[in-house]
Design an enzyme around this catalytic site. Structure first.
Site, PDB file in Angstrom:
ATOM      1  CG  HIS A 222      -2.038  -0.997   1.123  1.00  0.00           C
ATOM      2  ND1 HIS A 222      -1.826  -2.360   1.136  1.00  0.00           N
ATOM      3  CD2 HIS A 222      -3.389  -0.829   1.011  1.00  0.00           C
ATOM      4  CE1 HIS A 222      -2.980  -2.998   1.050  1.00  0.00           C
ATOM      5  NE2 HIS A 222      -3.946  -2.085   0.964  1.00  0.00           N
ATOM      6  CG  HIS A 264       2.750  -3.591   6.045  1.00  0.00           C
ATOM      7  ND1 HIS A 264       3.310  -4.584   5.268  1.00  0.00           N
ATOM      8  CD2 HIS A 264       1.555  -3.293   5.479  1.00  0.00           C
ATOM      9  CE1 HIS A 264       2.496  -4.873   4.273  1.00  0.00           C
ATOM     10  NE2 HIS A 264       1.420  -4.111   4.386  1.00  0.00           N
TER      11      HIS A 264
END
Length: 308
Positions: A222, A264
């Protein structure tokens, strides 16, 4: 004056020393000068030679026996020594996981320290990882923000805009953006398969993540996509200053949303931003012209006629 006990103990030690195999030849009586002739003269007599002392051959045999006995006695002792040396060599070759570096390098210390700080900060910032987290009530809103940077969302949106575009310049920009998005998805998925780093909270990827092949943590897909798209739009669209600031802020928030969701690490987000800028630079070098874009559009819509 030595006592009688000491004299007897010394005599006993001397007798025990002389009784060793090494000194057996010293205990044998010396051969007589006429033993060979006597033995030859008495050999016809039947048994006279048997009562005489040992011959030279027997003396040499006796002289060799201590050496043979010594060799036989010393031979079994070589195995423990060899085994001990083999054990020491094998013990010296310890596996890497059992070894402890007593003097690690500065690079190794810095790397391990940064990784530990990264994991600690990433877990602390994962406040929306679960509904029971400290910011669990904002999880749906943060997930919606992360969805705006998803690869499938941008690919479908670009295709829809391409079908509605009527200008050649707009179609040129949209075709190059579509190719950049596909290239970003494939590259990030390949790097993730090579590194195979898990997220800080060991979450299973969702359905949309599996479709976009975003199943591992490093690098953040992303963040890479948001950085690439924002840089792309800033370079090829004429936007006002507030819109440019909002576009950069959107890219940063999309990367941070994945960290807040526990997907993440911080280093994954930073490397994702850097990878997205690299993708933009590569796409600028292979920018497709308007005629090439029209050819691709014709092929995709099955209206391409190369002979007319």
């Amino acid at each position: 004056m030595p006592s009688g006990y000491n004299v007897r103990s010394r005599a006993r030690e001397r007798n025990s020393v002389l009784g060793r195999p090494e000194f057996m030849s010293l205990n044998q009586p010396p051969p007589r000068a006429g033993s060979s002739s006597t033995g030859g003269g008495n050999s016809g007599g039947g048994g006279g030679g048997q009562g005489s002392g040992p011959g030279p051959s027997e003396t040499r045999g006796n002289a060799r026996r201590p050496g043979q006995i010594k060799h036989q006695t010393s031979q079994p002792t070589e195995d423990p020594v060899d085994n001990g040396s083999k054990d020491r060599r094998e013990s010296g070759k310890m596996p890497e996981e059992d070894c402890m570096l007593l003097n690690p390098s500065f690079k190794g210390i810095a790397k391990n320290s940064l990784l530990a700080i990264d994991i600690c900060l990433s877990k602390r910032m994962g406040v929306c990882a679960y509904t029971s987290s400290s910011w669990g009530g904002c999880r749906s809103m943060v997930a919606l923000l992360a969805l705006t940077g998803h690869g499938i969302t941008w690919i479908i949106g670009t295709i829809v805009c391409l079908t509605r575009s009527n200008t050649l310049a707009g179609q040129e920009v949209l075709v190059n953006l579509l190719l950049a998005l596909i290239f970003d998805v494939i590259t990030v998925a390949g790097v993730q398969r090579l590194v195979k780093r898990r997220g800080p909270w060991e979450m299973m990827p969702g359905f949309m993540d599996c479709v976009a092949m975003d199943t591992y943590s490093f690098p953040a897909a992303h963040a890479s996509r948001a950085a690439m798209v924002s840089k792309f739009l800033l370079s090829h669209l004429v936007l006002a200053v507030p819109l440019r600031i909002l576009l950069v802020l959107w890219a940063f928030l999309v990367g941070m949303s994945r960290v807040l969701l526990g997907k993440h690490h911080l280093t994954d987000m930073v490397c994702g931003f850097a990878l997205g800028l690299l993708h933009f630079s590569l796409m600028e070098t292979v920018w497709l012209s308007s005629s090439m874009c029209q050819t691709l559009i014709s092929i995709s819509t099955l209206s391409w006629s190369p002979f007319f």
